[in-house]
Scaffold this active site. Structure first.
Site, PDB file in Angstrom:
ATOM      1  N   VAL A 169       0.833  -1.214   0.000  1.00  7.80           N
ATOM      2  CA  VAL A 169       0.000   0.000   0.000  1.00  7.80           C
ATOM      3  C   VAL A 169       0.867   1.264   0.000  1.00  7.80           C
ATOM      4  CG1 VAL A 169      -1.914   1.203   1.123  1.00  7.80           C
ATOM      5  CG2 VAL A 169      -1.816  -1.284   1.207  1.00  7.80           C
ATOM      6  N   LYS A 228     -12.382  -4.551  11.113  1.00 10.27           N
ATOM      7  CA  LYS A 228     -13.090  -3.623  10.230  1.00 10.27           C
ATOM      8  C   LYS A 228     -14.532  -3.392  10.692  1.00 10.27           C
ATOM      9  CE  LYS A 228     -10.164  -4.760   6.265  1.00 10.27           C
ATOM     10  NZ  LYS A 228      -9.948  -5.731   5.182  1.00 10.27           N
ATOM     11  N   LYS A 249      -5.941  -1.081   9.906  1.00 12.48           N
ATOM     12  CA  LYS A 249      -7.142  -1.377  10.706  1.00 12.48           C
ATOM     13  C   LYS A 249      -6.810  -1.934  12.077  1.00 12.48           C
ATOM     14  CE  LYS A 249      -5.930  -4.370   7.532  1.00 12.48           C
ATOM     15  NZ  LYS A 249      -5.999  -4.822   6.197  1.00 12.48           N
TER      16      LYS A 249
HETATM   17  N1  HSE Z   1      -5.866  -8.455   3.863  1.00 10.50           N
HETATM   18  C1  HSE Z   1      -6.876  -7.491   3.683  1.00 10.50           C
HETATM   19  C2  HSE Z   1      -7.994  -8.106   2.856  1.00 10.50           C
HETATM   20  C3  HSE Z   1      -6.324  -6.292   2.995  1.00 10.50           C
HETATM   21  O1  HSE Z   1      -7.757  -9.151   2.241  1.00 10.50           O
HETATM   22  O2  HSE Z   1      -9.112  -7.601   2.859  1.00 10.50           O
HETATM   23  C4  HSE Z   1      -7.254  -5.116   2.884  1.00 10.50           C
HETATM   24  O3  HSE Z   1      -7.606  -4.620   4.152  1.00 10.50           O
END
Ligand code: HSE
Length: 399
Positions: free
Chosen positions: A12, A200, A100
Protein backbone atom coordinates in the site's frame (compact mmCIF):
# COMPACT_ATOMS: atom_id res chain seq x y z
CA UNK A 1 3.69 23.29 -0.95
CA UNK A 2 2.44 20.55 1.39
CA UNK A 3 5.09 17.97 2.36
CA UNK A 4 4.05 14.37 2.90
CA UNK A 5 5.90 11.46 4.53
CA UNK A 6 5.05 7.81 3.93
CA UNK A 7 5.69 5.23 6.67
CA UNK A 8 6.16 1.76 5.15
CA UNK A 9 7.01 1.06 1.52
CA UNK A 10 5.15 -2.24 1.16
CA UNK A 11 2.17 -2.96 -1.10
CA UNK A 12 0.00 0.00 0.00
CA UNK A 13 2.86 2.41 0.77
CA UNK A 14 4.42 1.98 -2.67
CA UNK A 15 0.94 2.22 -4.23
CA UNK A 16 0.37 5.52 -2.43
CA UNK A 17 3.65 6.94 -3.78
CA UNK A 18 2.57 5.78 -7.24
CA UNK A 19 -0.90 7.37 -7.07
CA UNK A 20 0.51 10.65 -5.69
CA UNK A 21 3.05 10.76 -8.51
CA UNK A 22 1.07 9.40 -11.46
CA UNK A 23 -1.98 11.61 -10.81
CA UNK A 24 -0.07 14.58 -9.34
CA UNK A 25 -1.16 17.03 -12.01
CA UNK A 26 -4.90 16.38 -11.74
CA UNK A 27 -4.83 16.18 -7.96
CA UNK A 28 -2.96 19.49 -7.67
CA UNK A 29 -5.34 21.12 -10.15
CA UNK A 30 -8.33 19.95 -8.11
CA UNK A 31 -6.74 21.12 -4.86
CA UNK A 32 -5.29 24.35 -6.19
CA UNK A 33 -2.24 23.47 -4.12
CA UNK A 34 1.06 21.69 -4.73
CA UNK A 35 2.42 18.81 -2.67
CA UNK A 36 5.46 16.58 -2.63
CA UNK A 37 6.56 13.38 -0.93
CA UNK A 38 9.54 14.33 1.22
CA UNK A 39 10.39 11.03 2.92
CA UNK A 40 9.54 7.35 2.79
CA UNK A 41 10.39 5.41 5.95
CA UNK A 42 11.30 1.75 5.61
CA UNK A 43 13.86 -0.63 7.09
CA UNK A 44 14.85 -1.70 3.58
CA UNK A 45 16.53 0.14 0.71
CA UNK A 46 14.95 0.16 -2.73
CA UNK A 47 17.86 1.01 -5.05
CA UNK A 48 15.85 0.32 -8.22
CA UNK A 49 12.79 2.31 -7.21
CA UNK A 50 12.15 5.79 -8.65
CA UNK A 51 11.60 6.79 -4.99
CA UNK A 52 14.99 5.43 -3.81
CA UNK A 53 16.31 8.90 -2.90
CA UNK A 54 13.37 9.52 -0.53
CA UNK A 55 13.99 6.47 1.66
CA UNK A 56 15.02 7.11 5.26
CA UNK A 57 15.50 4.57 8.05
CA UNK A 58 15.16 6.85 11.06
CA UNK A 59 11.63 7.87 12.05
CA UNK A 60 12.96 10.90 13.96
CA UNK A 61 13.99 12.53 10.67
CA UNK A 62 10.27 12.74 9.81
CA UNK A 63 9.02 13.52 13.32
CA UNK A 64 11.47 16.40 13.78
CA UNK A 65 10.99 17.97 10.36
CA UNK A 66 8.48 20.82 10.79
CA UNK A 67 7.91 20.93 7.04
CA UNK A 68 6.16 17.52 7.08
CA UNK A 69 2.45 18.25 7.60
CA UNK A 70 0.95 14.88 6.64
CA UNK A 71 2.18 11.41 7.54
CA UNK A 72 0.64 8.38 5.80
CA UNK A 73 1.18 5.27 7.92
CA UNK A 74 1.03 2.00 6.00
CA UNK A 75 3.37 -0.15 8.06
CA UNK A 76 0.82 -2.69 9.29
CA UNK A 77 0.84 -4.24 12.78
CA UNK A 78 0.35 -2.38 16.04
CA UNK A 79 3.93 -1.46 16.87
CA UNK A 80 5.66 0.74 16.00
CA UNK A 81 2.77 1.96 13.78
CA UNK A 82 0.69 3.11 16.78
CA UNK A 83 3.69 4.72 18.52
CA UNK A 84 4.75 6.58 15.37
CA UNK A 85 1.17 7.73 14.65
CA UNK A 86 0.74 9.02 18.20
CA UNK A 87 4.08 10.87 18.09
CA UNK A 88 3.18 12.52 14.76
CA UNK A 89 -0.26 13.64 15.99
CA UNK A 90 1.30 15.06 19.16
CA UNK A 91 3.80 16.89 16.98
CA UNK A 92 0.92 18.56 15.10
CA UNK A 93 1.03 16.44 11.94
CA UNK A 94 -2.13 14.92 10.46
CA UNK A 95 -1.97 11.14 10.15
CA UNK A 96 -3.61 9.03 7.46
CA UNK A 97 -3.66 5.25 7.79
CA UNK A 98 -4.78 2.03 6.13
CA UNK A 99 -3.94 0.17 9.35
CA UNK A 100 -7.14 -1.38 10.71
CA UNK A 101 -5.26 -3.10 13.52
CA UNK A 102 -4.21 0.29 14.91
CA UNK A 103 -7.54 2.05 14.27
CA UNK A 104 -9.59 -0.74 15.87
CA UNK A 105 -7.38 -1.03 18.94
CA UNK A 106 -6.23 2.55 19.49
CA UNK A 107 -8.78 4.63 17.55
CA UNK A 108 -10.37 6.23 20.63
CA UNK A 109 -7.03 7.52 21.87
CA UNK A 110 -5.62 8.56 18.49
CA UNK A 111 -8.78 10.46 17.46
CA UNK A 112 -8.71 12.27 20.79
CA UNK A 113 -5.02 13.18 20.45
CA UNK A 114 -5.70 14.47 16.93
CA UNK A 115 -8.56 16.64 18.25
CA UNK A 116 -6.42 18.05 21.08
CA UNK A 117 -3.64 18.95 18.65
CA UNK A 118 -5.88 20.50 15.98
CA UNK A 119 -4.92 17.91 13.37
CA UNK A 120 -6.69 14.98 11.73
CA UNK A 121 -6.52 11.21 12.01
CA UNK A 122 -8.17 9.69 8.92
CA UNK A 123 -8.50 6.04 7.95
CA UNK A 124 -10.67 5.63 4.83
CA UNK A 125 -8.38 2.83 3.57
CA UNK A 126 -8.71 0.81 6.77
CA UNK A 127 -12.07 -0.68 5.72
CA UNK A 128 -13.14 -1.88 2.28
CA UNK A 129 -9.83 -1.23 0.46
CA UNK A 130 -10.62 1.21 -2.34
CA UNK A 131 -14.34 1.55 -1.55
CA UNK A 132 -15.34 4.98 -0.28
CA UNK A 133 -17.32 3.97 2.83
CA UNK A 134 -15.98 5.74 5.92
CA UNK A 135 -16.33 9.31 4.62
CA UNK A 136 -19.82 8.56 3.19
CA UNK A 137 -20.92 7.18 6.58
CA UNK A 138 -19.56 10.25 8.39
CA UNK A 139 -20.81 12.83 5.89
CA UNK A 140 -23.56 11.50 3.70
CA UNK A 141 -25.40 9.34 6.23
CA UNK A 142 -25.08 11.94 9.00
CA UNK A 143 -28.83 12.57 9.05
CA UNK A 144 -29.54 8.89 9.77
CA UNK A 145 -29.45 6.45 12.63
CA UNK A 146 -27.61 3.39 11.36
CA UNK A 147 -29.26 0.22 12.62
CA UNK A 148 -27.36 -2.54 10.85
CA UNK A 149 -24.15 -3.07 8.89
CA UNK A 150 -23.64 -6.35 7.11
CA UNK A 151 -20.85 -7.01 4.70
CA UNK A 152 -17.97 -8.85 3.15
CA UNK A 153 -15.01 -6.95 4.57
CA UNK A 154 -12.05 -9.16 3.71
CA UNK A 155 -10.82 -9.49 0.14
CA UNK A 156 -8.49 -12.44 0.73
CA UNK A 157 -11.13 -14.75 2.18
CA UNK A 158 -13.67 -13.73 -0.45
CA UNK A 159 -11.09 -14.55 -3.12
CA UNK A 160 -10.44 -17.97 -1.52
CA UNK A 161 -14.15 -18.85 -1.17
CA UNK A 162 -14.83 -17.79 -4.77
CA UNK A 163 -12.00 -19.97 -6.12
CA UNK A 164 -13.18 -22.92 -4.02
CA UNK A 165 -16.76 -22.57 -5.25
CA UNK A 166 -16.10 -21.77 -8.93
CA UNK A 167 -12.88 -23.69 -9.66
CA UNK A 168 -12.90 -26.38 -6.97
CA UNK A 169 -9.53 -24.92 -5.87
CA UNK A 170 -8.05 -26.12 -2.60
CA UNK A 171 -8.03 -23.70 0.30
CA UNK A 172 -4.22 -23.54 0.40
CA UNK A 173 -3.79 -22.99 -3.37
CA UNK A 174 -6.35 -20.18 -3.33
CA UNK A 175 -4.64 -18.58 -0.32
CA UNK A 176 -1.22 -18.73 -2.06
CA UNK A 177 -2.72 -16.96 -5.09
CA UNK A 178 -4.24 -14.25 -2.86
CA UNK A 179 -0.84 -13.76 -1.21
CA UNK A 180 0.88 -13.44 -4.61
CA UNK A 181 -1.66 -10.81 -5.65
CA UNK A 182 -0.81 -8.71 -2.56
CA UNK A 183 -4.24 -9.11 -0.94
CA UNK A 184 -3.32 -11.01 2.23
CA UNK A 185 -1.96 -9.67 5.50
CA UNK A 186 1.71 -10.32 6.40
CA UNK A 187 0.34 -13.09 8.62
CA UNK A 188 -2.63 -14.44 6.62
CA UNK A 189 -4.14 -15.97 9.74
CA UNK A 190 -5.57 -12.47 10.34
CA UNK A 191 -7.52 -12.94 7.09
CA UNK A 192 -8.56 -16.60 7.28
CA UNK A 193 -9.41 -16.54 11.00
CA UNK A 194 -11.71 -13.54 10.59
CA UNK A 195 -9.56 -11.19 12.71
CA UNK A 196 -9.13 -8.63 9.91
CA UNK A 197 -12.90 -8.55 9.29
CA UNK A 198 -13.49 -8.20 13.06
CA UNK A 199 -11.20 -5.15 13.15
CA UNK A 200 -13.09 -3.62 10.23
CA UNK A 201 -16.61 -4.24 11.55
CA UNK A 202 -15.80 -2.62 14.92
CA UNK A 203 -14.54 0.45 13.06
CA UNK A 204 -17.77 0.68 11.03
CA UNK A 205 -19.88 0.05 14.15
CA UNK A 206 -18.04 2.87 15.94
CA UNK A 207 -18.81 5.21 13.06
CA UNK A 208 -22.47 4.18 13.38
CA UNK A 209 -22.85 4.67 17.13
CA UNK A 210 -19.72 6.34 18.53
CA UNK A 211 -18.65 3.30 20.59
CA UNK A 212 -15.54 1.39 19.67
CA UNK A 213 -15.66 -2.26 20.75
CA UNK A 214 -12.38 -4.10 21.15
CA UNK A 215 -12.12 -6.45 18.14
CA UNK A 216 -10.96 -9.17 20.55
CA UNK A 217 -14.30 -8.92 22.39
CA UNK A 218 -16.52 -9.95 19.48
CA UNK A 219 -17.42 -13.43 18.32
CA UNK A 220 -15.06 -14.18 15.43
CA UNK A 221 -15.03 -17.29 13.30
CA UNK A 222 -12.94 -17.70 10.14
CA UNK A 223 -13.11 -19.85 7.04
CA UNK A 224 -10.35 -22.41 7.61
CA UNK A 225 -12.79 -25.27 8.35
CA UNK A 226 -14.89 -24.75 5.21
CA UNK A 227 -14.70 -27.69 2.82
CA UNK A 228 -15.42 -28.02 -0.89
CA UNK A 229 -18.41 -30.17 0.11
CA UNK A 230 -19.78 -27.29 2.22
CA UNK A 231 -19.59 -25.02 -0.85
CA UNK A 232 -21.40 -27.67 -2.92
CA UNK A 233 -24.18 -28.12 -0.33
CA UNK A 234 -24.55 -24.33 -0.13
CA UNK A 235 -25.17 -24.24 -3.89
CA UNK A 236 -27.85 -26.96 -3.55
CA UNK A 237 -29.59 -24.81 -0.92
CA UNK A 238 -29.47 -21.78 -3.26
CA UNK A 239 -26.72 -20.05 -1.28
CA UNK A 240 -23.06 -19.03 -1.45
CA UNK A 241 -20.78 -19.21 1.56
CA UNK A 242 -19.30 -15.82 2.42
CA UNK A 243 -17.34 -14.51 5.39
CA UNK A 244 -19.80 -11.98 6.77
CA UNK A 245 -19.20 -9.29 9.35
CA UNK A 246 -22.28 -7.84 11.02
CA UNK A 247 -23.08 -5.08 13.48
CA UNK A 248 -26.55 -4.43 14.86
CA UNK A 249 -27.44 -1.29 16.77
CA UNK A 250 -30.69 -1.73 18.69
CA UNK A 251 -32.25 -0.35 21.89
CA UNK A 252 -30.82 -3.46 23.65
CA UNK A 253 -27.29 -2.42 22.64
CA UNK A 254 -24.62 -3.05 20.07
CA UNK A 255 -23.76 -6.51 18.73
CA UNK A 256 -20.96 -7.21 16.27
CA UNK A 257 -19.56 -10.50 15.03
CA UNK A 258 -17.85 -12.25 12.14
CA UNK A 259 -18.71 -15.67 10.81
CA UNK A 260 -18.98 -17.62 7.59
CA UNK A 261 -22.60 -17.45 6.47
CA UNK A 262 -24.81 -19.08 3.89
CA UNK A 263 -25.92 -16.12 1.81
CA UNK A 264 -29.09 -16.67 -0.18
CA UNK A 265 -28.71 -15.95 -3.91
CA UNK A 266 -31.35 -13.21 -3.69
CA UNK A 267 -29.07 -11.26 -1.34
CA UNK A 268 -26.72 -8.95 -3.32
CA UNK A 269 -23.80 -9.98 -1.07
CA UNK A 270 -24.00 -13.49 -2.60
CA UNK A 271 -22.83 -12.03 -5.92
CA UNK A 272 -19.77 -10.26 -4.54
CA UNK A 273 -16.88 -12.40 -5.65
CA UNK A 274 -13.08 -12.51 -5.82
CA UNK A 275 -11.28 -9.69 -4.01
CA UNK A 276 -14.36 -7.46 -4.00
CA UNK A 277 -16.05 -6.31 -0.81
CA UNK A 278 -19.67 -5.31 -0.35
CA UNK A 279 -21.21 -3.49 2.59
CA UNK A 280 -24.96 -3.15 3.18
CA UNK A 281 -26.02 -0.44 5.60
CA UNK A 282 -29.55 -0.06 6.97
CA UNK A 283 -30.24 3.46 8.11
CA UNK A 284 -33.51 4.84 9.41
CA UNK A 285 -34.02 7.60 6.84
CA UNK A 286 -32.37 6.44 3.62
CA UNK A 287 -33.26 2.75 4.01
CA UNK A 288 -30.71 0.26 2.70
CA UNK A 289 -27.56 1.41 0.87
CA UNK A 290 -24.78 -0.72 -0.54
CA UNK A 291 -21.09 -0.01 -1.05
CA UNK A 292 -19.16 -2.19 -3.47
CA UNK A 293 -15.64 -2.30 -4.89
CA UNK A 294 -12.15 -3.77 -4.63
CA UNK A 295 -11.54 -4.68 -0.99
CA UNK A 296 -7.76 -5.08 -1.15
CA UNK A 297 -4.83 -4.56 -3.50
CA UNK A 298 -2.15 -1.99 -4.11
CA UNK A 299 -3.71 0.80 -6.16
CA UNK A 300 -7.31 0.52 -4.92
CA UNK A 301 -6.19 0.81 -1.29
CA UNK A 302 -3.73 3.58 -2.19
CA UNK A 303 -6.60 5.43 -3.89
CA UNK A 304 -8.38 5.56 -0.51
CA UNK A 305 -5.20 6.67 1.30
CA UNK A 306 -4.74 9.49 -1.19
CA UNK A 307 -8.41 10.49 -0.78
CA UNK A 308 -7.62 11.18 2.89
CA UNK A 309 -4.45 13.09 1.98
CA UNK A 310 -6.52 15.23 -0.41
CA UNK A 311 -9.13 15.79 2.31
CA UNK A 312 -6.48 17.06 4.74
CA UNK A 313 -4.93 19.37 2.14
CA UNK A 314 -8.31 20.66 0.93
CA UNK A 315 -9.33 21.57 4.51
CA UNK A 316 -5.92 22.79 5.70
CA UNK A 317 -7.19 26.30 6.45
CA UNK A 318 -10.30 25.32 8.42
CA UNK A 319 -10.76 24.06 11.98
CA UNK A 320 -10.44 20.28 11.67
CA UNK A 321 -13.58 18.20 11.96
CA UNK A 322 -12.63 15.40 14.33
CA UNK A 323 -14.03 11.98 15.12
CA UNK A 324 -15.00 11.48 18.78
CA UNK A 325 -15.35 7.87 19.94
CA UNK A 326 -15.73 6.29 23.36
CA UNK A 327 -14.52 2.81 24.21
CA UNK A 328 -17.60 0.55 24.34
CA UNK A 329 -18.40 -0.65 27.86
CA UNK A 330 -19.93 -4.08 28.54
CA UNK A 331 -23.22 -2.30 29.24
CA UNK A 332 -23.23 -0.92 25.68
CA UNK A 333 -23.30 -4.45 24.24
CA UNK A 334 -26.34 -6.61 23.55
CA UNK A 335 -26.18 -10.30 24.45
CA UNK A 336 -24.94 -12.30 21.48
CA UNK A 337 -26.62 -15.51 22.77
CA UNK A 338 -30.02 -13.99 21.99
CA UNK A 339 -29.04 -13.14 18.42
CA UNK A 340 -31.31 -15.00 15.99
CA UNK A 341 -30.79 -16.10 12.43
CA UNK A 342 -31.73 -18.96 10.18
CA UNK A 343 -29.19 -21.80 10.34
CA UNK A 344 -27.74 -24.47 8.16
CA UNK A 345 -26.67 -27.62 10.05
CA UNK A 346 -24.33 -29.92 8.12
CA UNK A 347 -24.32 -33.46 9.42
CA UNK A 348 -22.73 -36.79 8.59
CA UNK A 349 -26.04 -38.51 9.44
CA UNK A 350 -29.72 -37.62 9.12
CA UNK A 351 -30.60 -35.20 11.89
CA UNK A 352 -33.82 -35.09 13.93
CA UNK A 353 -34.74 -31.59 15.11
CA UNK A 354 -37.11 -30.68 17.97
CA UNK A 355 -40.69 -30.60 16.63
CA UNK A 356 -41.12 -26.88 17.16
CA UNK A 357 -38.25 -26.02 14.78
CA UNK A 358 -39.28 -25.63 11.15
CA UNK A 359 -36.95 -26.97 8.45
CA UNK A 360 -37.02 -24.61 5.45
CA UNK A 361 -35.00 -26.73 3.03
CA UNK A 362 -32.67 -29.71 2.87
CA UNK A 363 -29.91 -31.00 0.62
CA UNK A 364 -27.53 -33.96 0.52
CA UNK A 365 -24.29 -34.78 -1.26
CA UNK A 366 -21.74 -37.57 -0.79
CA UNK A 367 -23.74 -38.94 2.20
CA UNK A 368 -23.61 -35.61 4.01
CA UNK A 369 -26.85 -33.80 4.87
CA UNK A 370 -27.63 -30.09 5.10
CA UNK A 371 -30.69 -28.68 6.88
CA UNK A 372 -31.77 -25.06 6.77
CA UNK A 373 -33.85 -24.16 9.83
CA UNK A 374 -36.03 -21.21 10.65
CA UNK A 375 -34.48 -18.40 12.65
CA UNK A 376 -33.24 -19.60 16.05
CA UNK A 377 -31.08 -18.09 18.80
CA UNK A 378 -27.35 -18.68 19.27
CA UNK A 379 -28.18 -20.53 22.49
CA UNK A 380 -30.56 -22.93 20.78
CA UNK A 381 -28.23 -23.53 17.80
CA UNK A 382 -25.38 -24.35 20.21
CA UNK A 383 -27.65 -26.71 22.16
CA UNK A 384 -28.68 -28.64 19.02
CA UNK A 385 -25.05 -28.84 17.87
CA UNK A 386 -23.80 -30.10 21.22
CA UNK A 387 -26.61 -32.68 21.55
CA UNK A 388 -25.56 -34.02 18.13
CA UNK A 389 -21.83 -33.43 18.47
CA UNK A 390 -20.86 -36.81 16.99
CA UNK A 391 -22.62 -36.11 13.71
CA UNK A 392 -22.89 -32.33 13.25
CA UNK A 393 -19.92 -31.26 11.14
CA UNK A 394 -20.64 -27.55 11.04
CA UNK A 395 -23.35 -24.95 11.62
CA UNK A 396 -23.69 -21.86 9.45
CA UNK A 397 -25.66 -18.73 10.11
CA UNK A 398 -27.74 -17.68 7.11
CA UNK A 399 -28.47 -14.23 5.79
N1 HSE B 1 -5.87 -8.46 3.86
C1 HSE B 1 -6.88 -7.49 3.68
C2 HSE B 1 -7.99 -8.11 2.86
C3 HSE B 1 -6.32 -6.29 2.99
O1 HSE B 1 -7.76 -9.15 2.24
O2 HSE B 1 -9.11 -7.60 2.86
C4 HSE B 1 -7.25 -5.12 2.88
O3 HSE B 1 -7.61 -4.62 4.15
Amino acid sequence: MVKIAILGFGVVGSGTAEVLTENKKIIEERLGCEYSIKYILDLRDFPNSPFANLIVHDFNVILNDPEVAIVAEMMGGSHPAYDFSKACLEAGKSVITSNKEVVSNFGVELCSIAAKNGVRYLFEASVGGGIPVIRPIINDLASNKITRICGILNGTTNYILTKMRDKGASFSDALSEAQKLGYAEANPSADVDGIDAARKIVILAALACGKLISPKAIYTEGISKISLLDTKLAESLGCSIKLIAQAHVSPEGLTAFVSPCMVQKSNPLSRIDDVFNGILIDANMVGEVMFYGPGAGKLPTASAVVADIIDVIAHRDVEPKTIAWDAAADTDLASFEKFCSERVFISSEKLAFPNDIAIISEAAAESVYAYMTESISEELADKIASENKDTVLSVFRKI
